[in-house]
Write a protein that holds these residues in place. Structure first.
Motif, mmCIF file in Angstrom:
data_model
loop_
_atom_site.group_PDB
_atom_site.id
_atom_site.type_symbol
_atom_site.label_atom_id
_atom_site.label_comp_id
_atom_site.label_asym_id
_atom_site.label_seq_id
_atom_site.Cartn_x
_atom_site.Cartn_y
_atom_site.Cartn_z
ATOM 1 N N HIS A 366 0.811 -1.221 0.000
ATOM 2 C CA HIS A 366 0.000 0.000 0.000
ATOM 3 C C HIS A 366 0.843 1.270 0.000
ATOM 4 O O HIS A 366 0.316 2.359 0.189
ATOM 5 C CB HIS A 366 -0.977 -0.018 1.176
ATOM 6 N N GLN A 367 2.150 1.110 -0.212
ATOM 7 C CA GLN A 367 3.014 2.287 -0.330
ATOM 8 C C GLN A 367 3.547 2.416 -1.758
ATOM 9 O O GLN A 367 4.484 3.182 -1.997
ATOM 10 C CB GLN A 367 4.186 2.172 0.663
ATOM 11 N N GLN A 368 2.957 1.688 -2.710
ATOM 12 C CA GLN A 368 3.459 1.750 -4.088
ATOM 13 C C GLN A 368 3.138 3.108 -4.724
ATOM 14 O O GLN A 368 2.108 3.705 -4.444
ATOM 15 C CB GLN A 368 2.846 0.624 -4.930
ATOM 16 N N ASN A 369 4.058 3.552 -5.567
ATOM 17 C CA ASN A 369 3.925 4.841 -6.265
ATOM 18 C C ASN A 369 3.732 6.020 -5.316
ATOM 19 O O ASN A 369 2.970 6.940 -5.588
ATOM 20 C CB ASN A 369 2.807 4.806 -7.317
ATOM 21 N N LEU A 370 4.447 5.968 -4.192
ATOM 22 C CA LEU A 370 4.451 7.066 -3.223
ATOM 23 C C LEU A 370 5.888 7.272 -2.773
ATOM 24 O O LEU A 370 6.604 6.294 -2.545
ATOM 25 C CB LEU A 370 3.691 6.658 -1.956
ATOM 26 N N TRP A 371 6.296 8.515 -2.612
ATOM 27 C CA TRP A 371 7.472 8.770 -1.792
ATOM 28 C C TRP A 371 7.007 8.659 -0.347
ATOM 29 O O TRP A 371 6.002 9.272 0.031
ATOM 30 C CB TRP A 371 8.023 10.180 -2.030
ATOM 31 N N VAL A 372 7.713 7.898 0.449
ATOM 32 C CA VAL A 372 7.428 7.840 1.888
ATOM 33 C C VAL A 372 8.706 8.317 2.568
ATOM 34 O O VAL A 372 9.768 7.711 2.399
ATOM 35 C CB VAL A 372 7.075 6.407 2.338
ATOM 36 N N GLU A 373 8.611 9.438 3.288
ATOM 37 C CA GLU A 373 9.795 10.001 3.932
ATOM 38 C C GLU A 373 9.673 9.888 5.448
ATOM 39 O O GLU A 373 8.676 10.319 6.033
ATOM 40 C CB GLU A 373 9.974 11.480 3.567
ATOM 41 N N PHE A 374 10.687 9.294 6.058
ATOM 42 C CA PHE A 374 10.755 9.168 7.512
ATOM 43 C C PHE A 374 11.642 10.294 8.002
ATOM 44 O O PHE A 374 12.871 10.209 7.910
ATOM 45 C CB PHE A 374 11.324 7.798 7.891
ATOM 46 N N ASP A 375 11.018 11.369 8.456
ATOM 47 C CA ASP A 375 11.751 12.546 8.907
ATOM 48 C C ASP A 375 11.973 12.381 10.413
ATOM 49 O O ASP A 375 11.148 12.782 11.225
ATOM 50 C CB ASP A 375 10.937 13.798 8.578
ATOM 51 N N VAL A 376 13.104 11.751 10.740
ATOM 52 C CA VAL A 376 13.373 11.377 12.131
ATOM 53 C C VAL A 376 13.591 12.623 12.982
ATOM 54 O O VAL A 376 13.094 12.740 14.105
ATOM 55 C CB VAL A 376 14.606 10.441 12.188
ATOM 56 N N ARG A 380 8.177 13.134 11.978
ATOM 57 C CA ARG A 380 6.995 13.145 11.110
ATOM 58 C C ARG A 380 7.250 12.245 9.894
ATOM 59 O O ARG A 380 8.403 11.867 9.614
ATOM 60 C CB ARG A 380 6.663 14.573 10.680
ATOM 61 N N LEU A 381 6.172 11.938 9.213
ATOM 62 C CA LEU A 381 6.229 11.064 8.048
ATOM 63 C C LEU A 381 5.627 11.826 6.880
ATOM 64 O O LEU A 381 4.553 12.407 7.023
ATOM 65 C CB LEU A 381 5.380 9.824 8.357
ATOM 66 N N GLY A 382 6.327 11.842 5.739
ATOM 67 C CA GLY A 382 5.819 12.568 4.573
ATOM 68 C C GLY A 382 5.417 11.620 3.462
ATOM 69 O O GLY A 382 6.020 10.560 3.293
ATOM 70 N N PHE A 383 4.394 12.009 2.702
ATOM 71 C CA PHE A 383 3.955 11.222 1.548
ATOM 72 C C PHE A 383 3.893 12.133 0.331
ATOM 73 O O PHE A 383 3.413 13.259 0.423
ATOM 74 C CB PHE A 383 2.556 10.640 1.780
ATOM 75 N N GLY A 384 4.370 11.633 -0.798
ATOM 76 C CA GLY A 384 4.279 12.410 -2.038
ATOM 77 C C GLY A 384 3.940 11.482 -3.190
ATOM 78 O O GLY A 384 4.556 10.428 -3.338
ATOM 79 N N GLN A 385 2.946 11.879 -3.995
ATOM 80 C CA GLN A 385 2.590 11.079 -5.178
ATOM 81 C C GLN A 385 3.799 10.994 -6.098
ATOM 82 O O GLN A 385 4.521 11.971 -6.248
ATOM 83 C CB GLN A 385 1.434 11.743 -5.945
ATOM 84 N N ALA A 386 4.016 9.845 -6.697
ATOM 85 C CA ALA A 386 5.176 9.706 -7.577
ATOM 86 C C ALA A 386 4.970 8.550 -8.528
ATOM 87 O O ALA A 386 4.145 7.677 -8.285
ATOM 88 C CB ALA A 386 6.430 9.458 -6.732
ATOM 89 N N ASN A 387 5.741 8.575 -9.586
ATOM 90 C CA ASN A 387 5.836 7.383 -10.419
ATOM 91 C C ASN A 387 7.197 6.790 -10.089
ATOM 92 O O ASN A 387 8.219 7.354 -10.449
ATOM 93 C CB ASN A 387 5.743 7.765 -11.895
ATOM 94 N N CYS A 388 7.190 5.696 -9.361
ATOM 95 C CA CYS A 388 8.441 5.240 -8.747
ATOM 96 C C CYS A 388 9.312 4.368 -9.620
ATOM 97 O O CYS A 388 10.389 3.968 -9.207
ATOM 98 C CB CYS A 388 8.133 4.489 -7.456
ATOM 99 N N ALA A 389 8.825 4.024 -10.810
ATOM 100 C CA ALA A 389 9.619 3.070 -11.607
ATOM 101 C C ALA A 389 10.937 3.681 -12.038
ATOM 102 O O ALA A 389 11.062 4.888 -12.140
ATOM 103 C CB ALA A 389 8.817 2.650 -12.822
#
Length: 389
Positions: A366-376, A380-389
């Motif tokens: 369920h995290q496909q095609n998303l940037w998931v950023e763990f801002d330690v 906080r946690l960031g999400f950004g729409q993306a085409n990850c291929a």
């Protein structure tokens, strides 16, 4: 999946230059290749935000026999690295009374610190605790980090432990933030590749953030994982319908059960019964006639279908996980199901109970095609729409 360096504009490198970017292979896990030792040997490791101890597969390269050429070993050969050292028994970490070191250690017959660790899925990892450097480039070398050196785990890959524990790669190395982008998996092909950054992500201005939650009072409760990335899931939507699940179901109760964790090391998403039963009820209402009766895949997924997954996805609609600030992880209806072989596909959500876990886990499917950023640094946690291929 070779790591390239990537300097993010305007962001100065942190300690040891955390502006490292690379690619990973995505099959059911995120498999990164990192340079370890002096000179570096490339090691394949599963990037796992749900575990603490990093470990690599250690083996001596056997001298080639005259007649047969042995298969090339992907393991790490300590005898070839000048920066490798073992942890002796008298090291403080080998004294099991350290409360937050959740990996049982003992002293072996060679007076070395031995660890053995069972993962939630029942697999065992064991070996010795050692110290070794990651050599990102000649000028970017980490201090010696404590790792496990697995002598025989039977796994091709090691683990890059990325949770908040003090022995994780993130903590030992003071990584301020890291991110990854999981590509769409093309069927069962094992060759999709995604991107990851240790340090700043050049796309982060487009991310939307949610807070990481901490529950100090629950630190010692048996069902709570204080080292996980815990988020405030508020609800689940299927199509346009928000399911009637109390938000309390997604937060830990007095015994620590019910926290919601974002875990790159778990493939599917797992929900506690109070939430799962509502999801299943709605799926049955929308596509019940097509549900495969009395069938469970892998002991966990029991919303499975024969036939064309796109048709079933069409009936069910988009599935979305809702967070604060209007942030959603929405999975397109065409991608609700995962093919599990034999013409069967399942909705990628299972019961936490089937894993023996007391909380909710949002897995990498369920995290496909998303940037998931763990801002330690900023918790906080960031999400950004993306085409990850």
């Amino acid at each position: 999946s070779s790591g390239g360096k990537n300097a993010a504009a305007g962001a100065g490198p942190g300690p040891y230059g955390y502006d490292y970017g690379g690619r990973f292979r995505y099959s059911m896990a995120l498999i990164v290749s990192l340079p370890i030792g002096t000179p570096p040997q490339t090691q394949h490791m599963v990037l796992d935000t749900g575990s603490q101890l990093s470990w690599i597969q250690c083996d001596k390269k056997s001298p080639p026999e005259k007649k047969r050429v042995p298969p090339p070993s992907t393991g790490f050969d300590p005898s070839l690295s000048s920066s490798f050292s073992v942890l002796p028994c008298n090291h403080p970490l080998c004294k099991p009374e350290i409360p937050d070191f959740t990996i049982p250690t003992t002293c072996d017959q060679d007076r070395l610190c031995h660890y053995s660790y069972f993962y939630a899925d029942g697999t065992l990892a064991e070996g010795n605790l050692v110290r070794e450097k990651f050599t990102f480039s000649p000028s970017r070398v980490t201090p010696p980090l404590i790792l496990g050196c697995a002598t025989d785990s039977g796994d091709a890959e090691g683990i890059l432990g990325m949770n908040l524990g003090r022995l994780s790669f993130v903590s030992q190395n003071k990584v301020p933030r890291f991110s990854y982008c999981v590509p769409l998996r093309n069927g069962t092909a094992a060759n999709s590749t995604g991107k990851f950054y240790l340090g700043p992500n050049p796309n982060s201005r487009t991310f939307r953030y949610i807070r990481l939650l901490s529950f100090p009072r629950l630190q010692r409760t048996p069902n709570f994982d204080p080292l996980a990335y815990t988020v405030g899931l508020l609800g689940i939507r299927i199509g346009n319908k928000k399911l009637n699940i109390s938000a309390a179901v997604f937060r830990p109760d007095a015994g620590g059960s019910g926290q919601t964790m974002v875990d790159s090391g778990t493939q599917y998403t797992f929900l506690v019964d109070a939430a799962y039963s509502k999801v299943r009820e709605e799926v049955a209402r929308l596509a019940g006639t097509k549900l495969k009766k009395d069938y469970t895949y892998g002991g966990s997924l029991d919303m499975c279908f024969d036939g064309n997954p796109a048709e079933v996805g069409q009936l069910i609609g988009q599935i979305a996980f809702q967070f604060e600030n209007g942030v959603e992880i929405a999975v397109d209806k065409a991608r609700n199901l995962d093919g599990v072989g034999g013409g069967v596909s399942c909705i990628a959500i299972g019961r936490s109970e089937s894993l023996g876990v007391a909380g909710n886990i949002i897995g990498n499917f369920h995290q496909q095609n998303l940037w998931v950023e763990f801002d330690v640094t900023n918790r906080r946690l960031g999400f950004g729409q993306a085409n990850c291929a």
